[in-house]
Scaffold this active site. Structure first.
Site, PDB file in Angstrom:
ATOM      1  N   LYS A   1      -1.375  -6.650   3.082  1.00  0.00           N
ATOM      2  CA  LYS A   1      -1.340  -5.794   3.987  1.00  0.00           C
ATOM      3  C   LYS A   1      -2.838  -5.068   4.164  1.00  0.00           C
ATOM      4  O   LYS A   1      -3.129  -4.973   5.412  1.00  0.00           O
ATOM      5  CB  LYS A   1      -0.565  -4.408   3.835  1.00  0.00           C
ATOM      6  CG  LYS A   1      -0.391  -3.837   2.583  1.00  0.00           C
ATOM      7  CD  LYS A   1       0.646  -2.512   2.809  1.00  0.00           C
ATOM      8  CE  LYS A   1       0.679  -1.816   1.232  1.00  0.00           C
ATOM      9  NZ  LYS A   1       1.305  -2.611   0.190  1.00  0.00           N
ATOM     10  N   THR A   2      -3.667  -5.233   3.200  1.00  0.00           N
ATOM     11  CA  THR A   2      -4.984  -4.606   3.581  1.00  0.00           C
ATOM     12  C   THR A   2      -5.631  -5.848   4.249  1.00  0.00           C
ATOM     13  O   THR A   2      -6.575  -5.463   5.189  1.00  0.00           O
ATOM     14  CB  THR A   2      -5.755  -4.417   2.048  1.00  0.00           C
ATOM     15  OG1 THR A   2      -4.806  -3.390   1.324  1.00  0.00           O
ATOM     16  CG2 THR A   2      -7.029  -3.958   2.321  1.00  0.00           C
TER      17      THR A   2
ATOM     18  N   GLU B   1      -2.790   0.496   7.533  1.00  0.00           N
ATOM     19  CA  GLU B   1      -2.258   0.102   6.513  1.00  0.00           C
ATOM     20  C   GLU B   1      -0.982   1.232   6.049  1.00  0.00           C
ATOM     21  O   GLU B   1      -1.505   2.268   5.554  1.00  0.00           O
ATOM     22  CB  GLU B   1      -3.232  -0.132   5.114  1.00  0.00           C
ATOM     23  CG  GLU B   1      -2.664  -0.753   4.044  1.00  0.00           C
ATOM     24  CD  GLU B   1      -3.111  -1.158   2.861  1.00  0.00           C
ATOM     25  OE1 GLU B   1      -2.792  -0.900   1.840  1.00  0.00           O
ATOM     26  OE2 GLU B   1      -4.522  -1.259   3.175  1.00  0.00           O
TER      27      GLU B   1
END
Length: 479
Positions: free
Chosen positions: A125-126, A169
Site C-alpha cells: 500500500k505504501t 495510505e
C-alpha cells in the site's frame, strides 16, 4: 497499544495540536499537513530521526523524550497506536480532559470534505500510494496526500494540494481504515494478520468487506489475491448496494490486466485495459523500480487513475516516473563489490516478494538476507513461514533478535525460532549481538553479493556497522 474509538466525534476545531510520537512516518506526515494548514503544531518522540529534523526545520517545536511539560498549552493530543498507556504526555491529557485523537482520526480530520482515495492492503500500500500520487502529479493534478513512507522523488511523505483529490495510505491493522469517508478504495491484497486485535480471521475479512462497501464511487481490487477474491465474493453474497468494482492483476478476466512481464531488470510489462464498451486497449510500460510486485502495484495504480477518468497511455507514462519510497529496497552503500540495501518487509509474503525482486539485482552474486523479526506475536505466529521464504529466496540469512516495538517480551520467542526452522542450517545464523552480526556478514561476503536488511523495526540502524565491517574486510584485503 492505543486503539481508535471509531464512534468518537472528532472536533471541528482542534486548537493547538501536540503529537506524541511525531517522528513516525505516518504521524510526521499528518503533523506536516496540519502545520501547512495553519494549525499550531508541536510534538515529541523518544529519539531524533529524519522526520523530527525535517519538522523542526519547518518551525515545528519538537521535543526529544517524553515529559508532561512537552504538552504545554496544547488543546488537542494526537497519539500513535504504538504508544504505551503510561506515557506521561498521554496521561496528562487524560487528566486535563483534552481531546485525544488517534493518528487515523487526525488524518480523517485533514481529509474531511475531499474526494478521498484510500489505499489499503496487507502489502504494497505504501508503494501503491506513492505510485498514485506520482501519477496524479505527472498528469497535471494537484492532490493532497499522506503516505506511510517518503516518496523518493518528492522527498516527503505528505503534501497539501489545491485539488479536491486527497490520497492516503489507509491502515487496516486497527480497523481505522473504516473511519475515512472514502470515494475510491484500492485494495492491494488481503492477507489476514493483526488477529490479536480482530479476534478472528472472519472479523478481519469482514472489515475489508465493510471498507470496500463504504466507498462512495469505486472499488479497485486485486483479481489474483485469494483474500481479495474472498472479499469480492462476500461483497456480492451479502447483497445491498455496491460501488462500481474494477479488478486488476494477471487473472484472465481482470479489468486492468498485467501481461508480458519482464523483471530481468527494472520491471517492464504490457497491460490490457478493458473499457466500459468492452473494448481493450493494450500498452507497454517501463518502470524505474524492480520486481514483479511493483508491476502489480503499478497496474493497481493505473486502475485507480483510469477510474478517475485519466487517459491510459498518459497515466502509464506518469506512473513510470515513480522512483520508489524510502525503506523499500533502498540502496545504501557498496563496499568491495558488495551492495547493501534496506527494506521494510516484515511479513512472509512481503519478504518473499522482496527476495524475488532482489534476484534481478544480484546477477551472478549471492543474496544475503539480514532478517530482524518484528513483534513477538508475529514471530510466534509466522516463524515457520519466515524460515521457508528466507531459505527459498536467499543464499544466506542472518537472523537478529526480535524487535518487540510496542509488545512486552514473550519467554521462548526469539529470532532462534526462525533460524531453527531452516532445513539447511549451514545457510542461516542466529546472532543476537549486532556487532557480531556485522562482523560475521563481512566475513562471509564476496564481491558481487547483495545484502538486504528487512524489517519495519530498527534493523536499518545496523547498516553503518555492516558497512564499517565491510570496509575493514575489503580495505584490509586491498580490494
Amino acid at each position: 497499544m492505543i486503539y481508535p474509538d471509531l464512534d468518537m466525534q472528532i472536533p471541528d476545531e482542534l486548537g493547538k495540536v501536540h503529537f506524541v510520537g511525531i517522528g513516525g512516518s505516518g504521524m510526521s506526515g499528518i503533523a506536516r499537513m496540519m502545520h501547512a494548514a495553519g494549525v499550531r503544531v508541536s510534538g515529541s518522540d523518544r529519539s531524533a530521526n529524519y522526520n523530527t529534523k525535517a519538522l523542526a526545520e519547518l518551525g515545528v517545536a519538537v521535543s526529544i523524550g517524553h515529559a508532561v511539560e512537552n504538552v504545554g498549552d496544547a488543546d488537542t493530543l494526537v497519539v500513535t497506536g504504538a504508544l504505551w498507556q503510561d506515557n506521561p504526555e498521554y496521561q496528562l491529557a487524560l487528566s486535563k480532559g483534552l481531546p485525544v485523537l488517534h493518528r487515523s482520526q487526525a488524518l480523517a480530520w485533514l481529509a474531511r470534505g475531499t474526494r478521498l482515495v484510500s489505499i489499503a492492503g496487507a502489502h504494497g500500500k505504501t508503494t501503491s500510494t506513492g505510485m498514485v500520487v506520482t501519477g496524479l502529479l505527472g498528469l497535471g493534478a494537484d492532490p493532497s496526500f499522506v503516505n506511510g513512507g517518503i516518496i523518493e522523488s518528492l522527498g516527503t511523505s505528505s503534501g497539501p494540494g489545491s485539488d479536491d483529490l486527497f490520497v492516503i495510505e489507509a491502515d487496516e491493522s486497527d480497523k481505522s481504515f473504516l473511519l475515512y469517508d472514502t470515494a475510491i478504495a484500492l485494495i492491494t491484497n488481503v492477507d489476514p494478520e493483526h488477529l490479536d486485535f480482530y479476534g478472528s480471521r472472519e472479523n478481519f475479512m469482514q472489515a475489508f468487506v465493510d471498507f470496500a462497501r463504504g466507498a462512495s464511487e469505486q472499488v479497485v481490487i486485486s483479481a489474483d489475491d485469494p483474500g481479495a477474491l474472498e472479499v469480492l465474493e462476500s461483497l456480492h453474497a451479502q447483497g445491498g448496494a455496491l460501488p462500481a468494482i474494477r479488478t486488476f492483476g494477471e487473472a484472465e478476466g481482470a479489468d486492468v490486466r498485467l501481461v508480458a512481464l519482464d523483471d530481468s531488470g527494472p520491471v517492464a510489462f504490457e497491460v490490457e485495459v478493458r473499457g466500459a464498451d468492452g473494448g481493450v486497449e493494450r500498452h507497454r510500460a517501463q518502470l524505474a523500480v524492480f520486481g514483479k510486485h511493483n508491476a502489480v502495484n503499478a497496474v493497481g495504480a493505473l486502475a485507480v487513475l483510469t477510474g478517475l477518468g485519466f487517459d491510459v497511455a498518459a497515466s502509464l507514462r506518469a506512473i513510470s516516473e515513480f522512483g520508489g519510497t524510502k525503506r523499500r529496497f533502498e540502496f545504501h552503500a557498496e563496499v568491495g563489490g558488495v551492495r547493501v540495501y534496506d527494506d521494510y518487509a516484515h511479513h512472509p509474503t512481503e519478504v518473499a516478494a522482496l527476495l524475488d525482486s532482489a534476484r534481478a539485482v544480484v546477477g551472478e552474486g549471492r543474496l544475503i538476507a539480514i532478517h530482524q523479526p518484528h513483534l513477538y506475536s508475529r514471530t510466534s505466529l509466522f516463524h515457520r513461514e519466515f524460515a521457508e521464504v528466507l531459505e527459498q529466496g536467499a543464499d544466506r540469512t542472518v537472523v537478529l533478535s526480535v524487535d518487540g516495538a510496542r509488545e512486552d517480551p514473550v519467554p521462548g520467542v526469539t529470532g532462534a525460532l526462525v533460524a531453527d526452522d531452516f532445513s539447511d542450517q549451514s545457510r542461516v545464523a542466529y546472532i543476537d549481538d549486532w556487532q557480531r552480526a556485522a562482523d560475521y556478514l563481512a566475513e562471509i561476503a564476496e564481491p558481487g553479493d547483495v545484502m538486504v536488511t528487512m524489517s519495519c523495526g530498527t534493523v536499518y540502524q545496523i547498516i553503518p556497522q555492516v558497512v564499517e565491517a565491510l570496509h575493514g574486510r575489503f580495505d584490509a584485503d586491498g580490494e
